[in-house]
Design a protein around this motif. Structure first.
Motif, PDB file in Angstrom:
ATOM      1  N   PRO A 101       0.794  -1.231   0.000  1.00  0.00           N
ATOM      2  CA  PRO A 101       0.000   0.000   0.000  1.00  0.00           C
ATOM      3  C   PRO A 101       0.827   1.283   0.000  1.00  0.00           C
ATOM      4  O   PRO A 101       0.377   2.309  -0.535  1.00  0.00           O
ATOM      5  N   GLN A 105       0.165   4.149  -2.759  1.00  0.00           N
ATOM      6  CA  GLN A 105      -0.210   5.508  -2.355  1.00  0.00           C
ATOM      7  C   GLN A 105       0.685   6.547  -3.020  1.00  0.00           C
ATOM      8  O   GLN A 105       0.205   7.568  -3.534  1.00  0.00           O
ATOM      9  N   THR A 150      -6.986   7.951  -0.619  1.00  0.00           N
ATOM     10  CA  THR A 150      -6.191   7.349   0.452  1.00  0.00           C
ATOM     11  C   THR A 150      -6.195   5.842   0.282  1.00  0.00           C
ATOM     12  O   THR A 150      -7.251   5.227   0.130  1.00  0.00           O
ATOM     13  N   THR A 152      -5.521   2.167   1.707  1.00  0.00           N
ATOM     14  CA  THR A 152      -5.346   1.335   2.901  1.00  0.00           C
ATOM     15  C   THR A 152      -5.160  -0.125   2.512  1.00  0.00           C
ATOM     16  O   THR A 152      -4.316  -0.828   3.078  1.00  0.00           O
ATOM     17  N   ASP A 153      -5.948  -0.579   1.552  1.00  0.00           N
ATOM     18  CA  ASP A 153      -5.849  -1.953   1.073  1.00  0.00           C
ATOM     19  C   ASP A 153      -5.578  -1.947  -0.429  1.00  0.00           C
ATOM     20  O   ASP A 153      -5.966  -1.017  -1.143  1.00  0.00           O
ATOM     21  N   GLY A 168      -8.146   2.399  -3.074  1.00  0.00           N
ATOM     22  CA  GLY A 168      -8.713   3.718  -2.851  1.00  0.00           C
ATOM     23  C   GLY A 168      -9.858   4.067  -3.773  1.00  0.00           C
ATOM     24  O   GLY A 168     -10.125   5.247  -4.026  1.00  0.00           O
TER      25      GLY A 168
END
Length: 203
Positions: A101, A105, A150, A152-153, A168
């Motif tokens: 991740p 990102q 954002t 996260t996974d 995201g």
């Protein structure tokens, strides 16, 4: 800013990549002779994860884009490339960055924000870090008026020589063999010694 160390690595990065690429989902499926064409880094704002993408050329001139992350502890759910001993940082756990991740990102942030690869500085024996030239330039085309999501996974699925990543609420495709197309949408563009192409495409 990416801070590098004058360190001994075991195995070396070329050795690790040579072992990984034949079995990578996007790889050639068999060992190939490789030479390094360049590399670029993204910055982890938390300063915890090394994010480095290598551009490797085989004997036929084919370029492979190999994104890796380096961590001090194992990451559940990420695809392992191997482990290495770093003479300064200790044991490093190396992952296929498309499943990490932190890489995803920063990839999305660079594309959305029209950013570029991190500047690199070399740290030697306590001396003031000195800048070193980047061997590959990676530039996001930008997405006007939209902030990057954002992450996260991550869900990463191989698709031939690409990896399709859902994260995201968006989809980004990493081209492990950079493509020579005119971008029709937001992309990450790359330039390296002897070549240029699209490194990733936002769908």
């Amino acid at each position: 800013m990416a801070l590098l160390y004058a360190a001994q690595l075991s195995p070396s990065k070329p050795e690790l990549i040579a072992a990984w690429l034949p079995v990578a989902p996007y790889g050639p499926g068999a060992p190939v002779a490789l030479e390094r064409s360049g590399a670029y880094r993204f910055d982890d704002p938390a300063g915890e994860v090394g994010i480095e993408t290598h551009l490797m050329r085989d004997a036929d001139g084919v370029i492979y884009q190999v994104p890796l992350t380096y961590r001090s502890a194992p990451l559940d759910g990420a695809r392992s490339v191997g482990e290495m001993e770093h003479s300064v940082l200790g044991r490093r756990y190396v992952y296929d960055a498309t499943t990490d991740p932190v890489y995803v990102q920063q990839l999305l942030s660079t594309i959305y924000g029209g950013g570029r690869e991190a500047d690199q500085f070399l740290h030697v024996d306590g001396a003031e870090p000195r800048p070193i030239d980047n061997t590959t330039h990676a530039t996001g085309s930008g997405v006007t008026g939209v902030e990057p999501p954002t992450v996260t996974d991550v869900r990463a699925v191989p698709d031939g020589t690409d990896t399709v990543i859902e994260a995201g609420g968006v989809t980004v495709v990493v081209h492990h063999r950079p493509v020579e197309i005119e971008p029709g949408g937001p992309v990450l563009l790359g330039e390296w010694d002897g070549g240029r192409g699209v490194l990733a495409t936002l769908r």
